[in-house]
Design a protein around this motif. Structure first.
Motif, PDB file in Angstrom:
ATOM      1  N   CYS A 359       0.826  -1.208   0.000  1.00 13.46           N
ATOM      2  CA  CYS A 359       0.000   0.000   0.000  1.00 13.46           C
ATOM      3  C   CYS A 359       0.858   1.254   0.000  1.00 13.46           C
ATOM      4  O   CYS A 359       0.653   2.160  -0.804  1.00 13.46           O
ATOM      5  CB  CYS A 359      -0.933  -0.003   1.209  1.00 13.46           C
ATOM      6  SG  CYS A 359      -1.971   1.476   1.340  1.00 13.46           S
ATOM      7  N   CYS A 529     -13.404   4.400   7.602  1.00 14.00           N
ATOM      8  CA  CYS A 529     -13.309   3.402   6.543  1.00 14.00           C
ATOM      9  C   CYS A 529     -12.120   2.496   6.820  1.00 14.00           C
ATOM     10  O   CYS A 529     -11.202   2.865   7.562  1.00 14.00           O
ATOM     11  CB  CYS A 529     -13.206   4.038   5.156  1.00 14.00           C
ATOM     12  SG  CYS A 529     -11.663   4.922   4.832  1.00 14.00           S
ATOM     13  N   ALA A 532      -9.145  -1.682   3.192  1.00 13.80           N
ATOM     14  CA  ALA A 532      -9.679  -2.208   1.934  1.00 13.80           C
ATOM     15  C   ALA A 532     -10.524  -1.161   1.221  1.00 13.80           C
ATOM     16  O   ALA A 532     -10.440  -0.993  -0.005  1.00 13.80           O
ATOM     17  CB  ALA A 532     -10.500  -3.472   2.198  1.00 13.80           C
ATOM     18  N   GLN A 533     -11.349  -0.429   1.967  1.00 18.77           N
ATOM     19  CA  GLN A 533     -12.154   0.630   1.353  1.00 18.77           C
ATOM     20  C   GLN A 533     -11.275   1.778   0.881  1.00 18.77           C
ATOM     21  O   GLN A 533     -11.557   2.407  -0.145  1.00 18.77           O
ATOM     22  CB  GLN A 533     -13.189   1.127   2.368  1.00 18.77           C
ATOM     23  CG  GLN A 533     -14.254   0.093   2.700  1.00 18.77           C
ATOM     24  CD  GLN A 533     -15.104   0.509   3.884  1.00 18.77           C
ATOM     25  OE1 GLN A 533     -14.600   1.049   4.881  1.00 18.77           O
ATOM     26  NE2 GLN A 533     -16.405   0.277   3.797  1.00 18.77           N
ATOM     27  N   TYR A 534     -10.209   2.056   1.596  1.00 16.82           N
ATOM     28  CA  TYR A 534      -9.254   3.103   1.245  1.00 16.82           C
ATOM     29  C   TYR A 534      -8.590   2.807  -0.099  1.00 16.82           C
ATOM     30  O   TYR A 534      -8.281   3.721  -0.874  1.00 16.82           O
ATOM     31  CB  TYR A 534      -8.227   3.182   2.374  1.00 16.82           C
ATOM     32  CG  TYR A 534      -7.139   4.218   2.295  1.00 16.82           C
ATOM     33  CD1 TYR A 534      -7.398   5.561   2.505  1.00 16.82           C
ATOM     34  CD2 TYR A 534      -5.809   3.843   2.090  1.00 16.82           C
ATOM     35  CE1 TYR A 534      -6.379   6.504   2.497  1.00 16.82           C
ATOM     36  CE2 TYR A 534      -4.780   4.768   2.083  1.00 16.82           C
ATOM     37  CZ  TYR A 534      -5.070   6.103   2.289  1.00 16.82           C
ATOM     38  OH  TYR A 534      -4.061   7.026   2.285  1.00 16.82           O
ATOM     39  N   THR A 536     -10.013   1.011  -2.509  1.00 14.20           N
ATOM     40  CA  THR A 536     -11.015   0.825  -3.549  1.00 14.20           C
ATOM     41  C   THR A 536     -11.142   2.093  -4.386  1.00 14.20           C
ATOM     42  O   THR A 536     -11.144   3.206  -3.850  1.00 14.20           O
ATOM     43  CB  THR A 536     -12.372   0.470  -2.916  1.00 14.20           C
ATOM     44  OG1 THR A 536     -12.239  -0.741  -2.166  1.00 14.20           O
ATOM     45  CG2 THR A 536     -13.442   0.293  -3.978  1.00 14.20           C
ATOM     46  N   ALA A 537     -11.251   1.929  -5.705  1.00 12.62           N
ATOM     47  CA  ALA A 537     -11.351   3.082  -6.600  1.00 12.62           C
ATOM     48  C   ALA A 537     -12.628   3.889  -6.306  1.00 12.62           C
ATOM     49  O   ALA A 537     -13.677   3.303  -6.029  1.00 12.62           O
ATOM     50  CB  ALA A 537     -11.337   2.608  -8.049  1.00 12.62           C
ATOM     51  N   ARG A 539      -9.192   5.472  -5.563  1.00  8.22           N
ATOM     52  CA  ARG A 539      -8.295   5.094  -4.504  1.00  8.22           C
ATOM     53  C   ARG A 539      -8.024   6.245  -3.536  1.00  8.22           C
ATOM     54  O   ARG A 539      -7.922   7.398  -3.931  1.00  8.22           O
ATOM     55  CB  ARG A 539      -6.976   4.605  -5.117  1.00  8.22           C
ATOM     56  CG  ARG A 539      -6.119   3.760  -4.192  1.00  8.22           C
ATOM     57  CD  ARG A 539      -5.101   2.960  -4.997  1.00  8.22           C
ATOM     58  NE  ARG A 539      -4.285   3.789  -5.858  1.00  8.22           N
ATOM     59  CZ  ARG A 539      -3.539   3.307  -6.852  1.00  8.22           C
ATOM     60  NH1 ARG A 539      -3.541   2.009  -7.110  1.00  8.22           N
ATOM     61  NH2 ARG A 539      -2.801   4.120  -7.579  1.00  8.22           N
ATOM     62  N   CYS A 542     -12.147   6.728  -0.015  1.00  6.62           N
ATOM     63  CA  CYS A 542     -13.212   6.120   0.799  1.00  6.62           C
ATOM     64  C   CYS A 542     -14.586   6.654   0.397  1.00  6.62           C
ATOM     65  O   CYS A 542     -15.356   7.163   1.233  1.00  6.62           O
ATOM     66  CB  CYS A 542     -12.963   6.342   2.281  1.00  6.62           C
ATOM     67  SG  CYS A 542     -11.505   5.467   2.899  1.00  6.62           S
TER      68      CYS A 542
END
Length: 561
Positions: A359, A529, A532-534, A536-537, A539, A542
């Motif tokens: 990350c 958040c 994983a949500q961070y 997610t596009a 990107r 959240c």
């Protein structure tokens, strides 16, 4: 403080600009937090979320730096609420409908973008916004500190100025006039020479106040290219000239660093007068307050300083006849808060990202593991917002308190003062036994009923927007929560690869009286958040609730009195 965005791929941005402190030390307090948490909140008329980190970062087509802390500038009047933070503003109706914004402050003041994401060109640095609606002239006044660059590079030119925006009518959604007041105070552009190292002083932390005749802007003057503190500066400016759109306005400057002034001048805050009611003694008088605990190695004091600028009606005809006086007031002991504030554990995706190589590589930084949730910074003991209402002067500052678990935290010391006799109507400490109250700002109606706005944060509290009533007879009331935090603060300040330093929160809150309603604005956390949500596009956003490097938000609430 500003830094470049990792999500832009441009790495760190310009040299950080911080609201500086002269604090010599911190001192533990034996004062225990003893306020109650209210079980109901009948005074709360409603509220809505104001500007947040995502608004700030993605205003002006995304041509902005990430900025933390927001610094709350709020004013209300004539059916409008105006909120400005670092570095964006918005205007709302009294029903909470957004009418304008978010608008980048660089755009509002007519400057190039903070950073052009296509070319890399960097515009002026704007910081520390404050605003005020003046019922007497029915005009809105907004001020920021602006630091010039060398061309379009990140290097500071040294020149800096207070930019003053004045609405042309009582409607803030209309046209504005812009004025520029140089504050580098090195003998250029009509400024006096205060002999700052490197040739330039800095007009840091501007705040605004007013009486019937003048607008008052105060700054903390530091050396821009050195560590020295000169002294607070008090600028007295013709209100009528600004309100009428005149090409120029008379200005009187009082230098708090002058040896002839018998007071330590740091964060001298001018009073805001709501409802068009002003102090009329001595040809028109503006009152200001300051504290002095930061000057002592003990970090404690029993003195606040009452400043007065008199004969203000002379500003248009004989500006040299405007006079300054200052005297000490003995108050309950207060202390510079001695520690950072703990916060309730929760999801912190920026922290988690730094501990996850796959990350953090997307952010462009090396992996760095640190524990969380991180503590956040509380205020020092500088004076916060000051009001003149019902013939009294009302002020607040943060102070060290002892929490029930034996640790030290932050509470709010309040003052209700008779400026004519220097008598004290009310003076006490608002504090909880199990949480910090920080960045308190008080506003008061002309009938003498007030509200203190602040952030509530502690081991069992995410950063939340809180408030308490304030009265000249009984002091502060119970602690209410206007909006509970949804998760922990998870921002970039204090992280070594993103500027280091203090984990910033604040530097100030705001409150504004409009008739019998007081509007308050406090920094809090409105979202949460997971990592994983961070990722997610789109990107690092959240779902549009935060940016890659921060998640602060603001809450605007109406309190009926």
């Amino acid at each position: 403080m500003t830094a470049g965005d990792a999500d832009s791929g441009n790495g760190l941005g310009p040299q950080p600009i911080v609201n500086r402190s002269v604090a010599h030390g911190h001192a533990g307090s034996s004062r225990m937090g003893n306020a109650n948490r209210a079980k109901s909140r009948p005074e709360l008329l409603g509220g809505f979320d104001g500007l947040n980190f995502h608004d700030q970062r993605f205003a002006n087509g995304g041509n902005q730096f990430s900025v933390e802390p927001p610094d709350q500038g709020l004013c209300a009047g004539n059916g409008f609420i105006m909120e400005s933070v670092n570095d964006v503003l918005a205007i709302y109706s009294s029903a909470g409908n957004k009418l304008v914004g978010p608008v980048a402050l660089n755009s509002f003041y007519g400057y190039a973008a903070a950073i052009n994401r296509s070319t890399g060109a960097i515009g002026p640095e704007l910081t520390d916004p404050s605003c005020y609606y003046d019922a007497g002239t029915q005009r809105w006044f907004q001020v920021v500190l602006t630091l010039d660059r060398i061309g379009t590079t990140s290097a500071l030119a040294g020149t800096n100025h207070l930019d003053i925006a004045v609405s042309q009518t009582a409607d803030p959604t209309g046209a504005w006039n812009i004025y520029h007041l140089p504050v580098q105070n090195n003998g250029t552009q009509g400024t006096p020479d205060h002999h700052c190292t490197g040739g330039f002083c800095l007009g840091d932390y501007p705040h605004i106040g007013a009486d019937a005749h003048a607008i008052f802007l105060t700054t903390n003057e530091f050396e821009l290219f050195g560590p020295g503190f000169i002294g607070a500066q008090i600028y007295v400016i013709s209100k009528q000239a600004l309100a009428s759109g005149a090409a120029s306005a008379n200005v009187v400057l009082f230098n708090g660093g002058d040896p002839s002034i018998p007071a330590p001048a740091f964060t001298v805050i001018p009073a805001i007068s709501s409802g068009g009611s002003y102090a009329g003694r001595h040809g028109g008088t503006e009152y200001l307050l300051s504290s002095d605990a930061v000057f002592y190695n003990s970090g404690t004091s029993t003195t606040v300083w009452l400043w007065s600028v008199s004969n203000t009606r002379a500003i248009d005809t004989m500006p040299a006849a405007v006079t300054l006086n200052v005297s000490p007031l003995t108050v309950q002991q207060y202390a510079v808060p001695s520690s950072l504030a703990h916060q309730k554990p929760g999801s912190t995706p920026l922290l988690d990202c730094f501990a996850t190589p796959s990350c953090v590589s997307l952010l462009g930084y090396p992996s760095f593991v640190y524990p969380g949730p991180r503590d956040l910074a509380v205020n020092d003991s500088r004076m916060e917002q000051v009001s003149y209402a019902n013939g009294k002067l009302w002020g607040t500052l943060d102070t060290d308190v002892l929490l029930s678990d034996g640790s030290h935290g932050s509470g709010i010391n309040y003052f209700v003062i008779d400026p004519n006799s220097s008598g004290i109507f009310a003076n006490g400490t608002l504090a909880l036994p199990d949480a910090n109250l920080t960045y308190g700002a008080a506003a008061v109606t002309q009938s003498g009923r007030g509200v203190i706005a602040f952030t509530v944060v502690g081991p069992s509290d995410y950063p939340s927007a809180g408030y308490a009533s304030l009265d000249a007879k009984i002091g502060a009331g119970e602690v209410h929560i206007a909006a509970a935090g949804a998760g922990p603060w998870d921002g970039f300040t204090g992280i070594p690869y993103l500027g280091g330093g203090r984990p910033r929160w604040g530097d100030y809150g705001a409150a504004s009286a409009d008739g019998n309603t007081i509007w308050i604005a406090s920094e809090y956390i409105a979202q949460t958040c997971t990592l994983a949500q961070y990722l997610t596009a789109p990107r690092f956003q959240c779902g549009g609730t935060r940016g890659a490097l921060g998640n602060w938000a603001t809450r605007i609430s109406a309190i009926g009195l």
